[in-house]
Design an enzyme around this catalytic site. Structure first.
Site, PDB file in Angstrom:
ATOM      1  N   THR A  47       0.820  -1.212   0.000  1.00  0.00           N
ATOM      2  CA  THR A  47       0.000   0.000   0.000  1.00  0.00           C
ATOM      3  C   THR A  47       0.853   1.261   0.000  1.00  0.00           C
ATOM      4  O   THR A  47       0.381   2.339  -0.363  1.00  0.00           O
ATOM      5  CB  THR A  47      -0.940  -0.004   1.236  1.00  0.00           C
ATOM      6  OG1 THR A  47      -1.878   1.042   1.117  1.00  0.00           O
ATOM      7  CG2 THR A  47      -0.169   0.158   2.535  1.00  0.00           C
ATOM      8  N   LYS A  48       2.128   1.145   0.385  1.00  0.00           N
ATOM      9  CA  LYS A  48       2.989   2.320   0.490  1.00  0.00           C
ATOM     10  C   LYS A  48       3.353   2.921  -0.868  1.00  0.00           C
ATOM     11  O   LYS A  48       3.822   4.055  -0.932  1.00  0.00           O
ATOM     12  CB  LYS A  48       4.268   1.963   1.260  1.00  0.00           C
ATOM     13  CG  LYS A  48       4.016   1.548   2.700  1.00  0.00           C
ATOM     14  CD  LYS A  48       3.375   2.652   3.541  1.00  0.00           C
ATOM     15  CE  LYS A  48       3.291   2.268   5.006  1.00  0.00           C
ATOM     16  NZ  LYS A  48       2.733   3.335   5.842  1.00  0.00           N
ATOM     17  N   ASP A  49       3.127   2.175  -1.957  1.00  0.00           N
ATOM     18  CA  ASP A  49       3.313   2.758  -3.287  1.00  0.00           C
ATOM     19  C   ASP A  49       2.480   4.023  -3.436  1.00  0.00           C
ATOM     20  O   ASP A  49       2.892   4.992  -4.080  1.00  0.00           O
ATOM     21  CB  ASP A  49       2.880   1.776  -4.377  1.00  0.00           C
ATOM     22  CG  ASP A  49       3.884   0.667  -4.626  1.00  0.00           C
ATOM     23  OD1 ASP A  49       4.899   0.619  -3.918  1.00  0.00           O
ATOM     24  OD2 ASP A  49       3.626  -0.157  -5.522  1.00  0.00           O
ATOM     25  N   THR A  79       7.589   1.421   2.840  1.00  0.00           N
ATOM     26  CA  THR A  79       7.638   2.790   2.311  1.00  0.00           C
ATOM     27  C   THR A  79       8.978   3.017   1.626  1.00  0.00           C
ATOM     28  O   THR A  79       9.054   3.641   0.569  1.00  0.00           O
ATOM     29  CB  THR A  79       7.433   3.828   3.428  1.00  0.00           C
ATOM     30  OG1 THR A  79       6.171   3.596   4.051  1.00  0.00           O
ATOM     31  CG2 THR A  79       7.447   5.243   2.866  1.00  0.00           C
TER      32      THR A  79
END
Length: 346
Positions: A47-49, A79
């Site tokens: 999800t850090k994309d 991240t």
């Protein structure tokens, strides 16, 4: 007639629009309908994309980031990987201060993406000069032309999910979501999604997952930062020993805590039952679902969306390693079926 080649300009065009997948076997005896937002489908497998791309885009638009600059960040791994990936495409150098709690797999991945990595001791206070927060700040001061992303105290962390993940979940459920369950570390994911969903329907329950050894749950309930809550735990990217301003506690209805051991087994169970090979924090989110069901938080008409933040490949030396599990004391007789499944023919 010339035919256009259907290709993406770069991997960055693949960020977002991750699938919502119904959970079937693992939730068969639970109340409600359960759907996983599987963020491993992002090109950087987490999800850090979303925040890496969004924050860098915003910094470029504001003239904060310019050609030849260096991106610096504090990260438990995901991240950092996403920032390294974006930096490669956009032409920036990348320096990362990483917690020693991060798996060896994550640290190797960061190096393979061209980042310069500083591994910092995990179990020190946030203001200790050796902590990954303080090391990143020092590197920022020492590195000319650097930009410190500072995800734990960056409102753009929330904005990234408000602009993308929240609307995606609302559209994918046709507005029928009743509960969101998401882990809270920096808090950007749960805060951005929760803020969007609450604006659409204030009745949606937003439930945060915290770790034993973290201060978030008690802070949410009392407004008190209790240093006595802090002790070492193994789950990465979940919970905190400080209060991130990138967490909007006002949109979170409640927190539930999960243990290292149960979260590890839930991750492995998720792979074996649903075929979803997800990370340690995803196991924590799945464990929270089980506990919330046992507490009677759902009914047969509930539509629960749980966020699975990253991919299991980042935890091969941890939760998916029988040796690591045994070393932690996590492999009892009741899980004997998980071990000894490999046989060598001589």
């Amino acid at each position: 007639m010339e035919h256009k080649i259907n290709a993406y300009d770069s991997v960055l065009d693949l960020i977002g629009n991750t699938p919502l997948i119904k959970l079937n076997k693992l939730t068969a005896n639970l109340q409600g309908n359960f759907y996983a937002k599987v963020e491993a489908f992002n090109p950087g497998h987490s999800t850090k994309d979303r925040i890496a791309s969004y924050i860098i885009d915003q910094a470029e638009k504001k003239g904060i980031l310019k050609e030849g600059n260096t991106i610096i960040e504090t990260t438990s791994g995901n991240t950092g990987y996403s920032l390294a990936m974006v930096s490669i495409i956009k032409g920036y150098d990348c320096i990362l201060a990483v917690s020693s709690k991060s798996s060896a797999d994550k640290i190797d991945m960061l190096r393979s993406m061209g980042a310069k990595v500083y591994v910092c001791p995990a179990h020190v206070s946030a203001d200790d000069p050796r902590s990954y927060y303080e090391v990143a700040k020092r590197l920022h001061k020492e590195t000319e032309g650097s930009v410190y992303i500072n995800q734990y105290f960056n409102e753009l962390n929330i904005d990234a999910h408000y602009a993308s993940t929240g609307p995606e979940i609302w559209d994918q459920t046709n507005g029928r979501i009743t509960h969101l369950v998401a882990c809270s570390g920096t808090g950007g994911t749960i805060s951005g999604i929760g803020r969007y969903l609450k604006e659409k329907n204030s009745d949606v329950r937003v439930i945060g997952v915290d770790a034993f050894g973290s201060v978030l749950k008690k802070y949410h309930e009392t407004g008190e930062f209790d240093n006595k809550e802090i002790y070492p735990y193994r789950i990465e990217g979940l919970g905190k020993n400080l209060i991130p301003t990138s967490t909007d506690f006002s949109v979170i209805d409640e927190f539930i805590k999960v243990t290292d051991e149960e979260s590890a087994h839930s991750a492995r169970e998720l792979a074996r039952t649903e075929g979803i090979f997800a990370g340690y924090t995803s196991g924590a989110a799945m464990q929270a679902i089980k506990q919330l069901d046992a507490l009677g938080k759902f009914d047969k008409d509930s539509n629960i969306v749980v966020v699975f933040p990253d991919h299991g490949s980042r935890y091969m030396s941890k939760v998916y390693s029988d040796k690591w599990m045994e070393d932690q004391g996590f492999m009892g007789a009741e899980v004997e079926q998980e071990t000894h499944s490999v046989q060598f023919i001589k």
